[in-house]
Design an enzyme around this catalytic site. Sequence first.
Site, PDB file in Angstrom:
ATOM      1  N   THR A  11       0.955  -1.204  -0.385  1.00 24.71           N
ATOM      2  CA  THR A  11      -0.096   0.107  -0.363  1.00 24.71           C
ATOM      3  C   THR A  11       1.017   1.039   0.114  1.00 24.71           C
ATOM      4  OG1 THR A  11      -0.122   0.017   2.967  1.00 24.71           O
ATOM      5  CG2 THR A  11      -1.686  -0.784   0.879  1.00 24.71           C
ATOM      6  N   GLY A  12       2.312   1.216  -0.009  1.00 21.42           N
ATOM      7  CA  GLY A  12       2.718   2.097   0.311  1.00 21.42           C
ATOM      8  C   GLY A  12       3.435   2.612  -1.349  1.00 21.42           C
ATOM      9  N   LEU A  81       9.153  -4.446   1.580  1.00 23.53           N
ATOM     10  CA  LEU A  81       9.124  -3.508   1.649  1.00 23.53           C
ATOM     11  C   LEU A  81       8.755  -2.307   3.206  1.00 23.53           C
ATOM     12  CD1 LEU A  81       8.391  -2.254  -2.645  1.00 23.53           C
ATOM     13  CD2 LEU A  81      10.174  -2.902  -0.710  1.00 23.53           C
ATOM     14  N   GLN A  84       7.512   1.190   9.266  1.00 25.31           N
ATOM     15  CA  GLN A  84       7.575   2.699   9.518  1.00 25.31           C
ATOM     16  C   GLN A  84       9.216   2.905   9.380  1.00 25.31           C
ATOM     17  OE1 GLN A  84       7.375   5.567  10.334  1.00 25.31           O
ATOM     18  NE2 GLN A  84       9.243   5.515  12.029  1.00 25.31           N
ATOM     19  N   THR A 126      18.924   1.601   2.944  1.00 24.89           N
ATOM     20  CA  THR A 126      18.435   2.725   3.088  1.00 24.89           C
ATOM     21  C   THR A 126      19.961   3.908   3.082  1.00 24.89           C
ATOM     22  OG1 THR A 126      17.434   4.858   3.296  1.00 24.89           O
ATOM     23  CG2 THR A 126      17.962   2.953   5.148  1.00 24.89           C
ATOM     24  N   GLU A 128      20.060   6.271   4.050  1.00 27.10           N
ATOM     25  CA  GLU A 128      20.598   6.602   6.449  1.00 27.10           C
ATOM     26  C   GLU A 128      20.659   6.266   7.075  1.00 27.10           C
ATOM     27  OE1 GLU A 128      18.435   8.441   7.968  1.00 27.10           O
ATOM     28  OE2 GLU A 128      18.001  10.263   5.858  1.00 27.10           O
ATOM     29  N   TYR A 154      15.567   5.641  13.447  1.00 29.37           N
ATOM     30  CA  TYR A 154      14.919   4.805  11.850  1.00 29.37           C
ATOM     31  C   TYR A 154      16.098   3.949  11.499  1.00 29.37           C
ATOM     32  CZ  TYR A 154      14.086   4.032   7.031  1.00 29.37           C
ATOM     33  OH  TYR A 154      14.010   4.060   5.000  1.00 29.37           O
ATOM     34  N   LYS A 158      17.536  -0.235  10.461  1.00 28.84           N
ATOM     35  CA  LYS A 158      17.392  -0.422   8.761  1.00 28.84           C
ATOM     36  C   LYS A 158      18.680  -1.290   9.341  1.00 28.84           C
ATOM     37  CE  LYS A 158      13.718   0.266   5.482  1.00 28.84           C
ATOM     38  NZ  LYS A 158      13.255  -0.308   5.938  1.00 28.84           N
ATOM     39  N   ARG A 189       4.113   9.974  -3.381  1.00 28.74           N
ATOM     40  CA  ARG A 189       4.992   9.726  -2.457  1.00 28.74           C
ATOM     41  C   ARG A 189       3.475  10.496  -0.658  1.00 28.74           C
ATOM     42  NH1 ARG A 189       9.668   8.607   0.632  1.00 28.74           N
ATOM     43  NH2 ARG A 189      11.137   9.713   0.851  1.00 28.74           N
TER      44      ARG A 189
HETATM   45  P1  NAP Z   1       5.966   3.943   2.773  1.00 23.75           P
HETATM   46  O1  NAP Z   1       4.892   4.363   1.452  1.00 23.75           O
HETATM   47  O2  NAP Z   1       5.677   5.320   4.059  1.00 23.75           O
HETATM   48  O3  NAP Z   1       5.617   2.625   3.356  1.00 23.75           O
HETATM   49  C1  NAP Z   1       5.422   1.818   4.094  1.00 23.75           C
HETATM   50  C2  NAP Z   1       4.589   0.182   4.317  1.00 23.75           C
HETATM   51  O4  NAP Z   1       4.695  -0.108   5.054  1.00 23.75           O
HETATM   52  C3  NAP Z   1       2.884   0.806   4.152  1.00 23.75           C
HETATM   53  O5  NAP Z   1       2.438  -0.013   2.736  1.00 23.75           O
HETATM   54  C4  NAP Z   1       2.189   0.671   5.218  1.00 23.75           C
HETATM   55  O6  NAP Z   1       1.174   0.241   5.295  1.00 23.75           O
HETATM   56  C5  NAP Z   1       3.803  -0.789   5.882  1.00 23.75           C
HETATM   57  N1  NAP Z   1       3.451  -0.893   6.820  1.00 23.75           N
HETATM   58  C6  NAP Z   1       3.737   0.278   8.156  1.00 23.75           C
HETATM   59  N2  NAP Z   1       3.967  -0.705   9.544  1.00 23.75           N
HETATM   60  C7  NAP Z   1       3.480  -1.332   9.338  1.00 23.75           C
HETATM   61  C8  NAP Z   1       3.048  -3.407   9.926  1.00 23.75           C
HETATM   62  N3  NAP Z   1       3.237  -3.030  11.399  1.00 23.75           N
HETATM   63  N4  NAP Z   1       2.472  -4.000   9.599  1.00 23.75           N
HETATM   64  C9  NAP Z   1       2.526  -3.759   7.893  1.00 23.75           C
HETATM   65  N5  NAP Z   1       2.902  -2.912   7.110  1.00 23.75           N
HETATM   66  C10 NAP Z   1       3.162  -1.977   8.092  1.00 23.75           C
HETATM   67  O7  NAP Z   1       7.555   3.829   2.222  1.00 23.75           O
HETATM   68  P2  NAP Z   1       8.039   3.582   0.969  1.00 23.75           P
HETATM   69  O8  NAP Z   1       8.506   5.686   0.342  1.00 23.75           O
HETATM   70  O9  NAP Z   1       7.093   3.103  -0.096  1.00 23.75           O
HETATM   71  O10 NAP Z   1       9.165   2.821   0.973  1.00 23.75           O
HETATM   72  C11 NAP Z   1       9.135   1.338   1.297  1.00 23.75           C
HETATM   73  C12 NAP Z   1      10.786   1.186   1.447  1.00 23.75           C
HETATM   74  O11 NAP Z   1      11.468   1.431   1.182  1.00 23.75           O
HETATM   75  C13 NAP Z   1      10.579   1.156   3.077  1.00 23.75           C
HETATM   76  O12 NAP Z   1      11.206   0.308   4.089  1.00 23.75           O
HETATM   77  C14 NAP Z   1      11.865   2.647   3.248  1.00 23.75           C
HETATM   78  O13 NAP Z   1      12.030   2.042   4.789  1.00 23.75           O
HETATM   79  C15 NAP Z   1      12.337   2.133   2.271  1.00 23.75           C
HETATM   80  N6  NAP Z   1      13.236   3.268   1.611  1.00 23.75           N
HETATM   81  C16 NAP Z   1      12.456   4.498   1.035  1.00 23.75           C
HETATM   82  C17 NAP Z   1      13.392   5.546  -0.301  1.00 23.75           C
HETATM   83  C18 NAP Z   1      12.680   6.241  -0.093  1.00 23.75           C
HETATM   84  O14 NAP Z   1      13.191   7.552  -0.696  1.00 23.75           O
HETATM   85  N7  NAP Z   1      10.804   6.153  -0.462  1.00 23.75           N
HETATM   86  C19 NAP Z   1      14.436   5.179   0.119  1.00 23.75           C
HETATM   87  C20 NAP Z   1      15.264   3.877   0.639  1.00 23.75           C
HETATM   88  C21 NAP Z   1      14.687   3.040   1.570  1.00 23.75           C
HETATM   89  P3  NAP Z   1       0.188   1.658   5.727  1.00 23.75           P
HETATM   90  O15 NAP Z   1      -0.288   1.802   4.191  1.00 23.75           O
HETATM   91  O16 NAP Z   1      -1.084   0.614   6.191  1.00 23.75           O
HETATM   92  O17 NAP Z   1       0.750   1.984   6.887  1.00 23.75           O
HETATM   93  N1  GDD Z   2       9.247  15.846   6.056  1.00 28.76           N
HETATM   94  C1  GDD Z   2      10.013  16.495   6.656  1.00 28.76           C
HETATM   95  N2  GDD Z   2       9.094  17.565   6.432  1.00 28.76           N
HETATM   96  N3  GDD Z   2      10.658  17.013   5.938  1.00 28.76           N
HETATM   97  C2  GDD Z   2      11.719  18.399   5.626  1.00 28.76           C
HETATM   98  C3  GDD Z   2      10.929  19.601   6.388  1.00 28.76           C
HETATM   99  C4  GDD Z   2       9.771  18.900   6.449  1.00 28.76           C
HETATM  100  O1  GDD Z   2       8.750  19.725   6.743  1.00 28.76           O
HETATM  101  N4  GDD Z   2      11.714  20.514   6.619  1.00 28.76           N
HETATM  102  C5  GDD Z   2      13.140  20.292   6.009  1.00 28.76           C
HETATM  103  N5  GDD Z   2      12.935  18.975   6.009  1.00 28.76           N
HETATM  104  C6  GDD Z   2      14.202  17.947   5.691  1.00 28.76           C
HETATM  105  C7  GDD Z   2      14.915  17.035   6.758  1.00 28.76           C
HETATM  106  O2  GDD Z   2      14.945  17.210   8.127  1.00 28.76           O
HETATM  107  C8  GDD Z   2      15.728  16.428   5.749  1.00 28.76           C
HETATM  108  O3  GDD Z   2      16.768  16.619   6.074  1.00 28.76           O
HETATM  109  C9  GDD Z   2      15.183  16.509   4.459  1.00 28.76           C
HETATM  110  O4  GDD Z   2      14.376  17.828   4.933  1.00 28.76           O
HETATM  111  C10 GDD Z   2      14.305  14.938   4.074  1.00 28.76           C
HETATM  112  O5  GDD Z   2      13.437  14.365   4.774  1.00 28.76           O
HETATM  113  P1  GDD Z   2      12.083  13.289   4.446  1.00 28.76           P
HETATM  114  O6  GDD Z   2      11.642  14.203   3.288  1.00 28.76           O
HETATM  115  O7  GDD Z   2      11.402  13.510   5.774  1.00 28.76           O
HETATM  116  O8  GDD Z   2      13.299  11.853   3.961  1.00 28.76           O
HETATM  117  P2  GDD Z   2      14.564  11.753   4.855  1.00 28.76           P
HETATM  118  O9  GDD Z   2      15.556  11.742   3.827  1.00 28.76           O
HETATM  119  O10 GDD Z   2      14.196  11.654   6.249  1.00 28.76           O
HETATM  120  O11 GDD Z   2      13.959  10.109   4.883  1.00 28.76           O
HETATM  121  C11 GDD Z   2      13.535   9.354   3.057  1.00 28.76           C
HETATM  122  O12 GDD Z   2      14.947   8.960   2.341  1.00 28.76           O
HETATM  123  C12 GDD Z   2      15.423   8.047   3.532  1.00 28.76           C
HETATM  124  C13 GDD Z   2      16.710   7.116   2.243  1.00 28.76           C
HETATM  125  O13 GDD Z   2      17.738   8.788   2.496  1.00 28.76           O
HETATM  126  C14 GDD Z   2      12.620   8.396   3.692  1.00 28.76           C
HETATM  127  O14 GDD Z   2      11.943   7.510   2.513  1.00 28.76           O
HETATM  128  C15 GDD Z   2      13.733   6.960   5.064  1.00 28.76           C
HETATM  129  O15 GDD Z   2      12.279   6.208   4.402  1.00 28.76           O
HETATM  130  C16 GDD Z   2      14.602   6.863   3.488  1.00 28.76           C
HETATM  131  O16 GDD Z   2      14.980   5.835   3.150  1.00 28.76           O
END
Ligand code: NAP
Ligand code: GDD
Length: 353
Positions: A11-12, A81, A84, A126, A128, A154, A158, A189
């Site tokens: 669902t994400g 995937l 939290q 990630t 991170e 987080y 990870k 997103r």
């Molecule tokens: P997202 O949109 O936040 O999706 C997270 C998914 O995890 C959702 O389907 C959510 O379900 C599910 N989930 C959360 N807690 C759960 C639980 N207790 N049991 C079952 N399902 C649960 O994240 P995304 O951006 O698609 O990212 C996918 C993965 O890649 C994540 O592991 C994230 O940490 C990692 N990642 C993301 C990025 C990025 O930039 N997007 C980069 C590096 C790594 P609900 O819909 O019910 O909330």
């Molecule tokens: N969310 C958010 N909201 N971030 C903000 C804001 C705000 O109002 N203002 C500034 N930022 C800055 C955050 O402090 C961070 O430095 C940057 O914007 C990116 O924040 P996010 O978009 O929340 O992403 P993230 O980099 O912390 O994490 C995402 O990327 C990771 C991979 O590097 C997530 O998708 C993680 O799940 C993923 O692992």
Amino acid sequence: MGKRALITGITGQDGAYLAKFLLDKGYEVYGTYRRLSTPNFWRLEYLGVYHKVYLIPADLTDMSSIIEALKISEPDEVYHLAAQSFVEASFETPVATGDVTGLSTTRILEAIRLVYPETKFYNAATSEIFGKTGILNGGRPLNENDPFMPMSPYATAKLYGFWITRIYREAYGIFAVNGILFNHESPLRGLEFVTRKISNEVAKIYLGLSKELRLGNLDAKRDWGYAPEYVEAMWLMLQQKEPDDYVIATGEAHSVREFVEKAFGLMGLDWQKYVKVDKRFFRPLDVPCLVGDYSKAKHKLGWEPRTKFDKLVEVMVNEDVSRWERWLKGERFPWDAPNYPSESNVLTRALRM
Ligand code: NAP
Ligand code: GDD
């Protein structure tokens, strides 16, 4: 018969794009979802795949539901995937994040070891996990050999997931890989992440629906790519002869300020009139800069990013403007009228009894 894939977190953002990608490749796609007070299938509906996937109720903290999901789907490939995934929230709920985002990777790997050891496993690691290394190395793009110095609960969770994936690969011979993905964004997103928060608010301000945008650290730099391209990299990793770990990135870093400037500029707006810095959105610790070196993925997977920063901002802002324009005309979207899972595509353990 086509291959079968199980996606946790379908669902994400990534789960939805991956489901579509695999369906287009002829896969039978299964995904886990958890019970929420308001159902969350809007992304699958938005991509037109909601009725094409099988949904299995499971929670990451519930081992038996994970085992059941494996038994029901009998997958050739598992894409883990679910997490939290919001860094900021991990400071508010560090223990729960450790459990869901970290320990759950072991639950799934254990289930695979016990039930389907032949299944190939993708773990969503990630950028991170590099944390402080991103500045200690002077901003040089990070590769698979750089040290990990996480800066949030987080990222720590990870990093645990990353190592346990490697350990199951080496100890039990499971085909398990880590995708070290840098930030990737899209119109799907979540609204709390900074890119979508900006694109959505710019659209609302442009259309007179909002007056200001409150943000935290504008100096943070990230390597932002386009999510649909990143899910292809996940799949490519599982098609290799040997399991390995890969960095996926664009190789460019841009600041939050640059994103803001570009997004407002696209709509002819001066960002300084609308953006307010608000301490509520600062984190106790924030990674100042993350940029990735995707040479290994290019060389071994033949993967390269196609959508870079300017295009990405354009895609996101244009889509949010178009959604709000249609909304003003009375059109309603999947997230305005959430669907409950329909009987036709939900699979539960009762089916196996
Ligand atoms: P997202 O949109 O936040 O999706 C997270 C998914 O995890 C959702 O389907 C959510 O379900 C599910 N989930 C959360 N807690 C759960 C639980 N207790 N049991 C079952 N399902 C649960 O994240 P995304 O951006 O698609 O990212 C996918 C993965 O890649 C994540 O592991 C994230 O940490 C990692 N990642 C993301 C990025 C990025 O930039 N997007 C980069 C590096 C790594 P609900 O819909 O019910 O909330
Ligand atoms: N969310 C958010 N909201 N971030 C903000 C804001 C705000 O109002 N203002 C500034 N930022 C800055 C955050 O402090 C961070 O430095 C940057 O914007 C990116 O924040 P996010 O978009 O929340 O992403 P993230 O980099 O912390 O994490 C995402 O990327 C990771 C991979 O590097 C997530 O998708 C993680 O799940 C993923 O692992």
